[in-house]
Design a protein around this motif. Structure first.
Motif, PDB file in Angstrom:
ATOM      1  N   VAL A 256       0.850  -1.191   0.000  1.00 35.56           N
ATOM      2  CA  VAL A 256       0.000   0.000   0.000  1.00 35.56           C
ATOM      3  C   VAL A 256       0.889   1.247   0.000  1.00 35.56           C
ATOM      4  CG1 VAL A 256      -1.766   1.155   1.364  1.00 35.56           C
ATOM      5  CG2 VAL A 256      -1.691  -1.331   1.335  1.00 35.56           C
ATOM      6  N   GLY A 257       0.816   2.041  -1.060  1.00 36.50           N
ATOM      7  CA  GLY A 257       1.717   3.197  -1.189  1.00 36.50           C
ATOM      8  C   GLY A 257       3.108   2.691  -1.557  1.00 36.50           C
ATOM      9  N   CYS A 258       3.152   1.958  -2.679  1.00 36.13           N
ATOM     10  CA  CYS A 258       4.368   1.171  -3.003  1.00 36.13           C
ATOM     11  C   CYS A 258       5.502   2.005  -3.588  1.00 36.13           C
ATOM     12  CB  CYS A 258       4.018   0.035  -3.947  1.00 36.13           C
ATOM     13  SG  CYS A 258       3.399   0.624  -5.532  1.00 36.13           S
ATOM     14  N   GLY A 259       5.249   3.280  -3.914  1.00 33.85           N
ATOM     15  CA  GLY A 259       6.327   4.151  -4.405  1.00 33.85           C
ATOM     16  C   GLY A 259       7.000   3.586  -5.648  1.00 33.85           C
ATOM     17  N   ASN A 260       8.318   3.428  -5.592  1.00 34.50           N
ATOM     18  CA  ASN A 260       9.055   2.977  -6.791  1.00 34.50           C
ATOM     19  C   ASN A 260       8.789   1.508  -7.150  1.00 34.50           C
ATOM     20  OD1 ASN A 260      10.675   1.430  -5.044  1.00 34.50           O
ATOM     21  ND2 ASN A 260      12.066   3.154  -4.726  1.00 34.50           N
ATOM     22  N   ALA A 281       2.426   6.611 -10.835  1.00 29.35           N
ATOM     23  CA  ALA A 281       3.410   5.639 -11.345  1.00 29.35           C
ATOM     24  C   ALA A 281       4.809   6.235 -11.234  1.00 29.35           C
ATOM     25  CB  ALA A 281       3.095   5.302 -12.787  1.00 29.35           C
ATOM     26  N   ARG A 282       5.815   5.360 -11.166  1.00 34.07           N
ATOM     27  CA  ARG A 282       7.211   5.822 -11.095  1.00 34.07           C
ATOM     28  C   ARG A 282       7.992   5.304 -12.293  1.00 34.07           C
ATOM     29  NH1 ARG A 282       8.318   7.081  -5.612  1.00 34.07           N
ATOM     30  NH2 ARG A 282       6.367   7.954  -4.856  1.00 34.07           N
ATOM     31  N   LYS A 283       9.152   5.952 -12.514  1.00 36.53           N
ATOM     32  CA  LYS A 283       9.994   5.574 -13.662  1.00 36.53           C
ATOM     33  C   LYS A 283      10.320   4.087 -13.658  1.00 36.53           C
ATOM     34  CE  LYS A 283      12.635   9.752 -13.617  1.00 36.53           C
ATOM     35  NZ  LYS A 283      13.855  10.189 -12.999  1.00 36.53           N
ATOM     36  N   ASN A 326       5.113   0.288   3.829  1.00 36.32           N
ATOM     37  CA  ASN A 326       6.504   0.632   4.115  1.00 36.32           C
ATOM     38  C   ASN A 326       6.670   2.133   3.931  1.00 36.32           C
ATOM     39  OD1 ASN A 326       9.285   0.682   4.442  1.00 36.32           O
ATOM     40  ND2 ASN A 326       9.684   0.101   2.311  1.00 36.32           N
ATOM     41  N   HIS A 327       6.803   2.849   5.035  1.00 36.33           N
ATOM     42  CA  HIS A 327       6.912   4.309   4.983  1.00 36.33           C
ATOM     43  C   HIS A 327       5.780   4.857   4.115  1.00 36.33           C
ATOM     44  CE1 HIS A 327      11.509   4.120   5.979  1.00 36.33           C
ATOM     45  NE2 HIS A 327      10.756   3.469   6.839  1.00 36.33           N
ATOM     46  N   ALA A 328       4.559   4.432   4.458  1.00 38.31           N
ATOM     47  CA  ALA A 328       3.418   4.698   3.568  1.00 38.31           C
ATOM     48  C   ALA A 328       2.729   6.029   3.862  1.00 38.31           C
ATOM     49  CB  ALA A 328       2.426   3.544   3.642  1.00 38.31           C
ATOM     50  N   GLU A 330       0.573   8.995   4.556  1.00 33.12           N
ATOM     51  CA  GLU A 330      -0.809   9.184   5.052  1.00 33.12           C
ATOM     52  C   GLU A 330      -1.524   7.859   5.295  1.00 33.12           C
ATOM     53  OE1 GLU A 330       0.557  10.717   2.483  1.00 33.12           O
ATOM     54  OE2 GLU A 330      -0.240  12.740   2.167  1.00 33.12           O
ATOM     55  N   LEU A 331      -1.023   6.784   4.679  1.00 35.27           N
ATOM     56  CA  LEU A 331      -1.721   5.498   4.801  1.00 35.27           C
ATOM     57  C   LEU A 331      -1.290   4.728   6.056  1.00 35.27           C
ATOM     58  CD1 LEU A 331      -1.425   4.492   1.031  1.00 35.27           C
ATOM     59  CD2 LEU A 331      -3.423   5.447   2.191  1.00 35.27           C
ATOM     60  N   THR A 332      -0.176   5.150   6.655  1.00 33.66           N
ATOM     61  CA  THR A 332       0.383   4.392   7.783  1.00 33.66           C
ATOM     62  C   THR A 332      -0.618   4.206   8.922  1.00 33.66           C
ATOM     63  OG1 THR A 332       2.578   5.224   7.279  1.00 33.66           O
ATOM     64  CG2 THR A 332       2.259   4.386   9.503  1.00 33.66           C
TER      65      THR A 332
HETATM   66  C1  LIG Z   1       7.281   7.824   1.428  1.00 34.74           C
HETATM   67  S1  LIG Z   1       6.611   7.087   0.040  1.00 34.74           S
HETATM   68  C2  LIG Z   1       7.115   5.433   0.285  1.00 34.74           C
HETATM   69  C3  LIG Z   1       7.082   4.601  -0.920  1.00 34.74           C
HETATM   70  C4  LIG Z   1       7.536   3.163  -0.751  1.00 34.74           C
HETATM   71  N1  LIG Z   1       6.658   2.398   0.064  1.00 34.74           N
HETATM   72  C5  LIG Z   1       8.945   3.096  -0.238  1.00 34.74           C
HETATM   73  O1  LIG Z   1       9.163   2.732   0.896  1.00 34.74           O
HETATM   74  O2  LIG Z   1       9.853   3.445  -0.982  1.00 34.74           O
HETATM   75  C6  LIG Z   1       4.866   7.051   0.362  1.00 34.74           C
HETATM   76  C7  LIG Z   1       4.051   6.666  -0.834  1.00 34.74           C
HETATM   77  O3  LIG Z   1       2.679   6.547  -0.472  1.00 34.74           O
HETATM   78  C8  LIG Z   1       1.906   6.991  -1.571  1.00 34.74           C
HETATM   79  N2  LIG Z   1       0.565   7.363  -1.113  1.00 34.74           N
HETATM   80  C9  LIG Z   1       0.250   8.241  -0.136  1.00 34.74           C
HETATM   81  N3  LIG Z   1      -1.084   8.343  -0.024  1.00 34.74           N
HETATM   82  C10 LIG Z   1      -1.631   7.502  -0.927  1.00 34.74           C
HETATM   83  C11 LIG Z   1      -2.962   7.157  -1.283  1.00 34.74           C
HETATM   84  N4  LIG Z   1      -4.012   7.718  -0.671  1.00 34.74           N
HETATM   85  N5  LIG Z   1      -3.155   6.258  -2.252  1.00 34.74           N
HETATM   86  C12 LIG Z   1      -2.097   5.679  -2.872  1.00 34.74           C
HETATM   87  N6  LIG Z   1      -0.817   5.973  -2.585  1.00 34.74           N
HETATM   88  C13 LIG Z   1      -0.576   6.873  -1.626  1.00 34.74           C
HETATM   89  C14 LIG Z   1       2.691   8.158  -2.103  1.00 34.74           C
HETATM   90  O4  LIG Z   1       2.372   8.451  -3.442  1.00 34.74           O
HETATM   91  C15 LIG Z   1       4.123   7.681  -1.939  1.00 34.74           C
HETATM   92  O5  LIG Z   1       4.603   7.064  -3.103  1.00 34.74           O
END
Ligand SMILES: C[S@@+](CC[C@H](N)C(=O)[O-])C[C@H]1O[C@@H](n2cnc3c(N)ncnc32)[C@H](O)[C@@H]1O
Length: 444
Positions: A256-260, A281-283, A326-328, A330-332
């Motif tokens: 959830v909030g998978c980033g790269n 999406a990311r590169k 993982n460091h998600a 607002e979703l944490t």
């Molecule tokens: C700090 S980043 C961490 C990304 C990844 N988990 C990592 O550890 O590298 C937090 C991510 O959560 C995503 N995110 C935050 N709120 C979200 C939401 N409501 N729906 C989907 N993604 C969300 C952001 O776009 C961002 O990519």
């Protein structure tokens, strides 16, 4: 035996022998190139002596290097000798080598036949000994006279520096014993350390160089690759404890909030079924998809309040999913509740970083009091003490920022329990200060 370094010792012989024990059990404390030592045997009261000192204990350990492809392991005999009065001690560490040749000694060990720590009273300064100020020495048995000469005459030599380093470490450990030092953080409570190290090295060897070479984000690959390899190692071993019937495989995972997308890529490459979701999406996503067709990365904006309010089922996660945050951001804070609302959710791992509260604001509180009565109502009287201890466990408060972080981790603990998950935490072995993983593998 040739003396190489000496220092005063502001501690008792008891602290010295405890420090020696720690050095024997944990050689990784003295060299970053050592992974760990496995103790192969441990005998007491061995029939052997050095002068008037009798052998109290003999251990054989197997020292494992961090990079087994570059260096070999080394078996070593460790003996601790004491005099009858318990005022003098010698600890010898002797490598077991196939032949008497310095080339047989691995890189991470001094090129010597044997080395020893000596704790004794200095006759010239006997007044000092009463206050437990006792000299201790670091000795070596060199392979060649010339080597011994160089080692002693040149304080800059590698051997002399190693001697000082080891003596310094031994002093610090003994000082810690004397002053009742307790480990600040207990590691390896959920997954076994050896299993972790072994799997981590396998995953690193399989994936690290490819990921480092092909990194296409602007962020530091060294940080992300090794951190995510550590997290994936932990998750895979955790799954083995939760899903023994399916060989450690959850029905599905959602990052959830998978980033790269790196975590999703690694899990897919290791044969696990699941997907990652992020608002953008990311590169790297296309690259990971091109390398592995099972990599499933989805652009979606998760709306936790809608998902958890029960008014919509459209964006619920698939039945049985295991949730990863993982460091998600607002979703944490929502993750435990999202897991609760996922039908037959099989668990969660939540690794907080930025201090987002449920309302999406960043928390600046430096205290988060928890009402024991409320926790008792959630977990029951019989589980209260254990749960309160688990809430307390966390990083040490040294700076103001740490105390805000601690308050936030207590807040997440509270939400985790309120959502009906038994509270378990693990301080992950990853190169990040935000390394506390909240694990939900059992419902209350
Ligand atoms: C700090 S980043 C961490 C990304 C990844 N988990 C990592 O550890 O590298 C937090 C991510 O959560 C995503 N995110 C935050 N709120 C979200 C939401 N409501 N729906 C989907 N993604 C969300 C952001 O776009 C961002 O990519």
């Amino acid at each position: 035996w040739i003396p190489l370094a000496q220092s005063t010792a502001n501690h008792s012989i008891h602290a010295w022998s405890k420090a020696i024990e720690q050095l024997i059990y944990h050689p990784e404390q003295s060299s970053s190139t050592i992974l760990r030592a496995d103790i192969l045997s441990d005998e007491e009261g061995v029939d052997s002596s050095i002068g008037h000192l009798r052998c109290k204990r003999r251990l054989v350990r197997n020292i494992l290097p961090r990079r087994p492809n570059l260096d070999k392991n080394l078996e070593q005999v460790c003996e601790v000798y004491m005099n009858r009065q318990g005022s003098e001690g010698i600890a010898t560490l002797t490598p077991i080598l196939p032949s008497d040749n310095a080339d047989e000694v691995p890189y991470y060990h001094p090129k010597v036949r044997s080395l020893a720590f000596h704790f004794c009273k200095d006759n010239d300064e006997s007044a000092i000994t009463r206050f437990y100020i006792v000299p201790s020495r670091f000795y070596i048995v060199p392979f060649e006279e010339e080597q011994a000469f160089n080692a002693i005459t040149s304080p800059q030599s590698r051997l002399s520096r190693t001697a000082l380093l080891l003596l310094d470490l031994q002093s610090r450990l003994a000082f810690g014993v004397e002053n009742g030092y307790k480990k600040r953080v207990e590691h390896d409570l959920i997954v076994d350390r050896k299993d972790y190290q072994e799997l981590y090295m396998q995953l690193r060897d399989r994936h690290a160089s490819f990921l480092m070479e092909t990194w296409c984000e602007s962020t530091d690959p060294g940080k992300h690759v090794f951190e995510d390899l550590g997290i994936v190692t932990f998750i895979i071993l955790l799954w083995r404890t939760i899903f023994p019937q399916t060989n450690g495989r959850p029905p599905n995972f959602v990052d959830v909030g998978c980033g790269n997308g790196l975590l999703v890529y690694l899990l897919a490459k290791e044969g696990f079924t699941g997907f990652g979701v992020d608002v953008q999406a990311r590169k790297s996503w296309d690259q990971y998809r091109n390398c592995c067709s099972e990599v499933d990365l989805r652009v979606e904006s998760i709306d936790p309040p809608a998902m958890c309010s029960g008014t919509t089922s459209s964006n619920l996660f698939p039945e049985g999913s295991f949730l990863i945050g993982n460091h998600a951001d607002e979703l944490t804070s929502w993750l435990p509740l999202m897991a609760h609302c996922t039908p037959n959710c099989s668990g969660l791992v939540n690794i907080p970083c930025c201090r987002f509260d449920l309302d999406g604001t960043i928390s600046s509180r430096s205290k988060y009091p928890i009402d024991e009565k409320e926790i008792e109502a959630i977990v029951g009287k019989q589980n209260l003490t254990k749960t309160m201890q688990e809430i307390q466990r966390g990083p040490f408060a040294e700076a103001d920022t740490t105390s805000r972080n601690i308050a936030y981790l207590r807040y997440i603990s509270h939400l985790h329990l309120q959502a009906g998950w038994q509270l378990e935490k693990e301080a992950l072995r990853i190169p990040s200060t935000k390394n506390w993983a909240f694990v939900g593998r059992k419902r209350i």
